[in-house]
Design a protein around this motif. Structure first.
Motif, PDB file in Angstrom:
ATOM      1  N   ASN A 116     -21.703  12.545 -10.081  1.00  0.00           N
ATOM      2  CA  ASN A 116     -21.542  14.185 -10.198  1.00  0.00           C
ATOM      3  C   ASN A 116     -20.307  14.831 -10.550  1.00  0.00           C
ATOM      4  OD1 ASN A 116     -24.248  14.630  -9.003  1.00  0.00           O
ATOM      5  ND2 ASN A 116     -23.592  13.704  -7.256  1.00  0.00           N
ATOM      6  N   PHE A 117     -19.488  14.012 -10.938  1.00  0.00           N
ATOM      7  CA  PHE A 117     -18.046  14.681 -11.580  1.00  0.00           C
ATOM      8  C   PHE A 117     -18.393  15.826 -12.576  1.00  0.00           C
ATOM      9  CE2 PHE A 117     -14.341  13.964 -14.417  1.00  0.00           C
ATOM     10  CZ  PHE A 117     -13.493  14.663 -14.067  1.00  0.00           C
ATOM     11  N   ASP A 118     -18.034  17.028 -12.400  1.00  0.00           N
ATOM     12  CA  ASP A 118     -18.236  18.060 -13.097  1.00  0.00           C
ATOM     13  C   ASP A 118     -17.102  18.640 -13.756  1.00  0.00           C
ATOM     14  OD1 ASP A 118     -17.485  19.408 -10.934  1.00  0.00           O
ATOM     15  OD2 ASP A 118     -19.497  20.341 -10.846  1.00  0.00           O
ATOM     16  N   GLY A 119     -15.830  17.870 -13.653  1.00  0.00           N
ATOM     17  CA  GLY A 119     -14.823  18.565 -14.051  1.00  0.00           C
ATOM     18  C   GLY A 119     -14.467  18.081 -15.565  1.00  0.00           C
ATOM     19  N   ILE A 120     -13.101  18.237 -15.803  1.00  0.00           N
ATOM     20  CA  ILE A 120     -12.631  17.857 -17.134  1.00  0.00           C
ATOM     21  C   ILE A 120     -12.001  16.412 -17.424  1.00  0.00           C
ATOM     22  CG2 ILE A 120     -11.587  18.938 -19.276  1.00  0.00           C
ATOM     23  CD1 ILE A 120     -11.698  21.620 -17.955  1.00  0.00           C
ATOM     24  N   ALA A 136     -18.444   9.788 -20.998  1.00  0.00           N
ATOM     25  CA  ALA A 136     -19.513  10.753 -21.234  1.00  0.00           C
ATOM     26  C   ALA A 136     -20.812  10.199 -20.688  1.00  0.00           C
ATOM     27  CB  ALA A 136     -19.699  10.841 -22.636  1.00  0.00           C
ATOM     28  N   ARG A 137     -21.246   8.946 -20.634  1.00  0.00           N
ATOM     29  CA  ARG A 137     -22.245   8.579 -20.178  1.00  0.00           C
ATOM     30  C   ARG A 137     -22.333   8.332 -18.751  1.00  0.00           C
ATOM     31  NH1 ARG A 137     -25.089   4.766 -24.803  1.00  0.00           N
ATOM     32  NH2 ARG A 137     -25.491   3.422 -23.056  1.00  0.00           N
ATOM     33  N   ASN A 138     -21.235   8.105 -18.157  1.00  0.00           N
ATOM     34  CA  ASN A 138     -21.136   8.095 -16.742  1.00  0.00           C
ATOM     35  C   ASN A 138     -21.115   9.242 -15.942  1.00  0.00           C
ATOM     36  OD1 ASN A 138     -21.096   4.915 -15.705  1.00  0.00           O
ATOM     37  ND2 ASN A 138     -19.726   4.956 -17.363  1.00  0.00           N
ATOM     38  N   PHE A 139     -20.333  10.253 -16.627  1.00  0.00           N
ATOM     39  CA  PHE A 139     -20.112  11.641 -15.895  1.00  0.00           C
ATOM     40  C   PHE A 139     -20.933  12.688 -16.944  1.00  0.00           C
ATOM     41  CE2 PHE A 139     -15.983   9.221 -15.197  1.00  0.00           C
ATOM     42  CZ  PHE A 139     -16.113   8.953 -13.804  1.00  0.00           C
ATOM     43  N   PRO A 140     -22.254  12.659 -16.601  1.00  0.00           N
ATOM     44  CA  PRO A 140     -23.039  13.519 -17.463  1.00  0.00           C
ATOM     45  C   PRO A 140     -22.787  15.229 -17.286  1.00  0.00           C
ATOM     46  CG  PRO A 140     -24.349  12.365 -16.274  1.00  0.00           C
ATOM     47  CD  PRO A 140     -23.101  11.813 -15.865  1.00  0.00           C
ATOM     48  N   LYS A 141     -22.234  15.321 -16.279  1.00  0.00           N
ATOM     49  CA  LYS A 141     -22.085  16.819 -15.968  1.00  0.00           C
ATOM     50  C   LYS A 141     -20.618  17.294 -16.371  1.00  0.00           C
ATOM     51  CE  LYS A 141     -25.054  16.717 -11.803  1.00  0.00           C
ATOM     52  NZ  LYS A 141     -25.158  16.551 -10.603  1.00  0.00           N
ATOM     53  N   ALA A 142     -19.703  16.438 -16.547  1.00  0.00           N
ATOM     54  CA  ALA A 142     -18.404  16.647 -17.086  1.00  0.00           C
ATOM     55  C   ALA A 142     -18.304  17.075 -18.324  1.00  0.00           C
ATOM     56  CB  ALA A 142     -17.370  15.344 -16.671  1.00  0.00           C
ATOM     57  N   ASN A 143     -17.139  17.836 -18.877  1.00  0.00           N
ATOM     58  CA  ASN A 143     -16.803  18.089 -19.974  1.00  0.00           C
ATOM     59  C   ASN A 143     -15.457  17.151 -20.456  1.00  0.00           C
ATOM     60  OD1 ASN A 143     -18.066  20.830 -21.080  1.00  0.00           O
ATOM     61  ND2 ASN A 143     -17.251  21.289 -19.068  1.00  0.00           N
ATOM     62  N   GLY A 144     -15.648  16.705 -21.543  1.00  0.00           N
ATOM     63  CA  GLY A 144     -14.731  15.470 -22.212  1.00  0.00           C
ATOM     64  C   GLY A 144     -13.830  16.105 -23.400  1.00  0.00           C
ATOM     65  N   HIS A 145     -12.866  15.532 -23.511  1.00  0.00           N
ATOM     66  CA  HIS A 145     -11.999  15.493 -24.623  1.00  0.00           C
ATOM     67  C   HIS A 145     -11.548  14.380 -25.358  1.00  0.00           C
ATOM     68  CE1 HIS A 145     -11.721  20.043 -24.219  1.00  0.00           C
ATOM     69  NE2 HIS A 145     -11.723  19.843 -22.995  1.00  0.00           N
ATOM     70  N   PRO A 166     -25.432  11.258 -27.264  1.00  0.00           N
ATOM     71  CA  PRO A 166     -25.948  12.369 -27.940  1.00  0.00           C
ATOM     72  C   PRO A 166     -25.762  13.824 -27.006  1.00  0.00           C
ATOM     73  CG  PRO A 166     -27.773  11.016 -27.601  1.00  0.00           C
ATOM     74  CD  PRO A 166     -26.492  10.256 -26.986  1.00  0.00           C
ATOM     75  N   ASN A 167     -26.115  13.629 -25.847  1.00  0.00           N
ATOM     76  CA  ASN A 167     -26.165  15.073 -25.097  1.00  0.00           C
ATOM     77  C   ASN A 167     -25.051  15.301 -24.308  1.00  0.00           C
ATOM     78  OD1 ASN A 167     -29.064  15.262 -26.012  1.00  0.00           O
ATOM     79  ND2 ASN A 167     -29.609  13.858 -24.522  1.00  0.00           N
ATOM     80  N   SER A 168     -23.829  14.747 -24.599  1.00  0.00           N
ATOM     81  CA  SER A 168     -22.760  14.978 -23.704  1.00  0.00           C
ATOM     82  C   SER A 168     -21.976  16.132 -24.397  1.00  0.00           C
ATOM     83  CB  SER A 168     -21.864  13.661 -23.698  1.00  0.00           C
ATOM     84  OG  SER A 168     -21.614  13.543 -24.981  1.00  0.00           O
ATOM     85  N   GLY A 186      -3.336  21.509 -17.226  1.00  0.00           N
ATOM     86  CA  GLY A 186      -3.233  21.900 -15.803  1.00  0.00           C
ATOM     87  C   GLY A 186      -4.758  22.157 -15.311  1.00  0.00           C
ATOM     88  N   GLU A 187      -5.838  21.644 -16.071  1.00  0.00           N
ATOM     89  CA  GLU A 187      -7.232  21.594 -15.876  1.00  0.00           C
ATOM     90  C   GLU A 187      -7.680  20.198 -15.746  1.00  0.00           C
ATOM     91  OE1 GLU A 187      -9.637  24.527 -17.643  1.00  0.00           O
ATOM     92  OE2 GLU A 187      -7.632  25.771 -17.889  1.00  0.00           O
ATOM     93  N   LEU A 188      -7.069  19.193 -16.457  1.00  0.00           N
ATOM     94  CA  LEU A 188      -7.495  18.117 -16.734  1.00  0.00           C
ATOM     95  C   LEU A 188      -7.721  17.008 -15.278  1.00  0.00           C
ATOM     96  CD1 LEU A 188      -5.825  17.988 -19.831  1.00  0.00           C
ATOM     97  CD2 LEU A 188      -8.326  17.326 -19.835  1.00  0.00           C
ATOM     98  N   ASN A 189      -8.819  16.663 -14.901  1.00  0.00           N
ATOM     99  CA  ASN A 189      -9.050  16.042 -13.669  1.00  0.00           C
ATOM    100  C   ASN A 189      -9.047  14.583 -13.842  1.00  0.00           C
ATOM    101  OD1 ASN A 189     -11.374  18.252 -13.838  1.00  0.00           O
ATOM    102  ND2 ASN A 189     -10.124  18.406 -11.708  1.00  0.00           N
ATOM    103  N   LEU A 190      -9.102  14.203 -15.025  1.00  0.00           N
ATOM    104  CA  LEU A 190      -9.048  12.555 -15.156  1.00  0.00           C
ATOM    105  C   LEU A 190      -8.632  12.423 -16.931  1.00  0.00           C
ATOM    106  CD1 LEU A 190      -9.733   9.549 -14.878  1.00  0.00           C
ATOM    107  CD2 LEU A 190     -12.133  10.165 -15.650  1.00  0.00           C
ATOM    108  N   VAL A 191      -7.602  11.740 -17.065  1.00  0.00           N
ATOM    109  CA  VAL A 191      -6.932  11.208 -18.305  1.00  0.00           C
ATOM    110  C   VAL A 191      -6.796   9.842 -18.565  1.00  0.00           C
ATOM    111  CG1 VAL A 191      -5.057  11.593 -19.996  1.00  0.00           C
ATOM    112  CG2 VAL A 191      -5.944  13.519 -18.888  1.00  0.00           C
ATOM    113  N   VAL A 192      -7.536   9.361 -19.443  1.00  0.00           N
ATOM    114  CA  VAL A 192      -7.546   7.825 -19.737  1.00  0.00           C
ATOM    115  C   VAL A 192      -6.613   7.625 -21.019  1.00  0.00           C
ATOM    116  CG1 VAL A 192      -9.405   7.327 -18.302  1.00  0.00           C
ATOM    117  CG2 VAL A 192      -9.651   7.464 -20.638  1.00  0.00           C
ATOM    118  N   ALA A 193      -5.908   6.584 -21.175  1.00  0.00           N
ATOM    119  CA  ALA A 193      -5.516   6.237 -22.706  1.00  0.00           C
ATOM    120  C   ALA A 193      -5.184   4.696 -22.533  1.00  0.00           C
ATOM    121  CB  ALA A 193      -4.094   6.938 -22.611  1.00  0.00           C
TER     122      ALA A 193
END
Ligand code: GLN
Length: 290
Positions: A116-120, A136-145, A166-168, A186-193
């Motif tokens: 249900n994560f709907d953050g960024i 994107a597939r695991n957090f379909p309600k979130a916005n990704g970069h 495709p629908n992310s 300041g708005e990114l709830n999760l960052v991976v690298a």
């Protein structure tokens, strides 16, 4: 589809292995290029009394095998595809071949956020897009970069995202680590690298199939291997949201340094995590509330 008898397949396989290479690699190639699932190979397809259907003729598979044996170019580049987690990516030599251990980053993210994560979220240095697609597939309600500094790589990630998620809601950005996503700082709830982290002096000592074919830009982390990790960690305190998590992959011996770097910029709950070989391969940290 082409029908082939188990007997023919057995003798073809024996002959290929006489040229060189390992059975595991050849069976991977049969799976990827002829659609013979390796888990059924021994018991079903190689039964001399049965026959099976292959998607490409064996002589084409032999051509790829011979090229592989003579050049050592990774099979993933030769077939242009690579399975990773629950999907199969298009791959080319502009990007690193996604490693199995990097799959753990997605598990670590799933420990922190549910579906249900709907953050960024952001994936810095996305390469072929493996992590971005999985998020994107695991957090379909979130916005990704998804960020990468190489245009060809970003085009590859875009094709993979379009095809596999495709629908992310994922935006792609060309640039260096945090820089192109500064509107979301300041708005990114999760960052991976999974940045380049191998010390440059070790690049020439890597296996031939890595050093001769994979992009050094995605492997070499400068003199001590920490060039990109330092940048990613340094800006995380501005880039993450309050309570936002940073999850990074690093070299086998960088855990202590990376955890210390995270603590020194002010991240809290800093911890390490192990890869499949029990190496401290990942570090995580959270931006505190104040
Ligand atoms: N794990 C990769 C390797 O061993 C390196 C990946 C990276 O530098 N990010 O080749």
């Amino acid at each position: 589809m082409i029908e082939v008898s188990g007997e023919k397949l057995l003798s073809w396989r024996r002959k290929q292995l006489e040229y060189g290479g390992s059975q595991k690699e050849l069976d991977w190639l049969l799976d990827m290029s002829a659609n013979l699932k390796w888990e059924h190979l021994q018991k079903v397809y190689l039964d001399p009394n049965k026959s099976c259907f292959i998607s490409h003729p064996l002589h084409l598979v032999s051509c790829i095998w011979k090229t592989y044996l003579s050049t050592k170019e990774p099979l993933q580049y030769l077939v242009g595809r690579c399975p990773w987690r629950d999907f199969e990516l298009e791959i080319n030599s502009s990007a690193l071949i996604p490693r199995q251990e990097t799959e753990r980053i997605v598990d670590l993210a799933l420990d922190k956020f549910d579906s249900n994560f709907d953050g960024i979220w952001a994936d810095l240095g996305t390469g072929s897009g493996a992590l971005a697609i999985s998020l994107a597939r695991n957090f379909p309600k979130a916005n990704g970069h998804a960020v990468d500094c190489c245009k060809d790589v970003l085009d590859l990630a875009e094709r993979n995202l379009k095809h596999l998620a495709p629908n992310s809601f994922v935006e792609l950005h060309l640039g260096d680590w945090w820089e192109p996503i500064n509107p979301w700082w300041g708005e990114l709830n999760l960052v991976v690298a999974n940045p380049p982290y191998i010390p440059s002096r070790l690049i020439s000592k890597l296996e031939k199939k890595v050093k001769n074919f994979e992009p050094h830009l995605a492997l070499s982390g400068g003199l001590d291997g920490l060039f990109s990790l330092r940048k990613i960690i340094e800006y995380s305190i501005k880039g993450l949201s309050k309570n936002g998590w940073l999850i990074v992959e690093h070299h086998y011996d960088q855990s202590e340094t990376v955890c210390n770097l995270m603590s020194s910029v002010g991240l809290k709950d800093v911890d390490f995590s192990l890869d499949f070989e029990n190496v401290r391969r990942f570090s995580i940290g959270r931006r505190p509330i104040d």
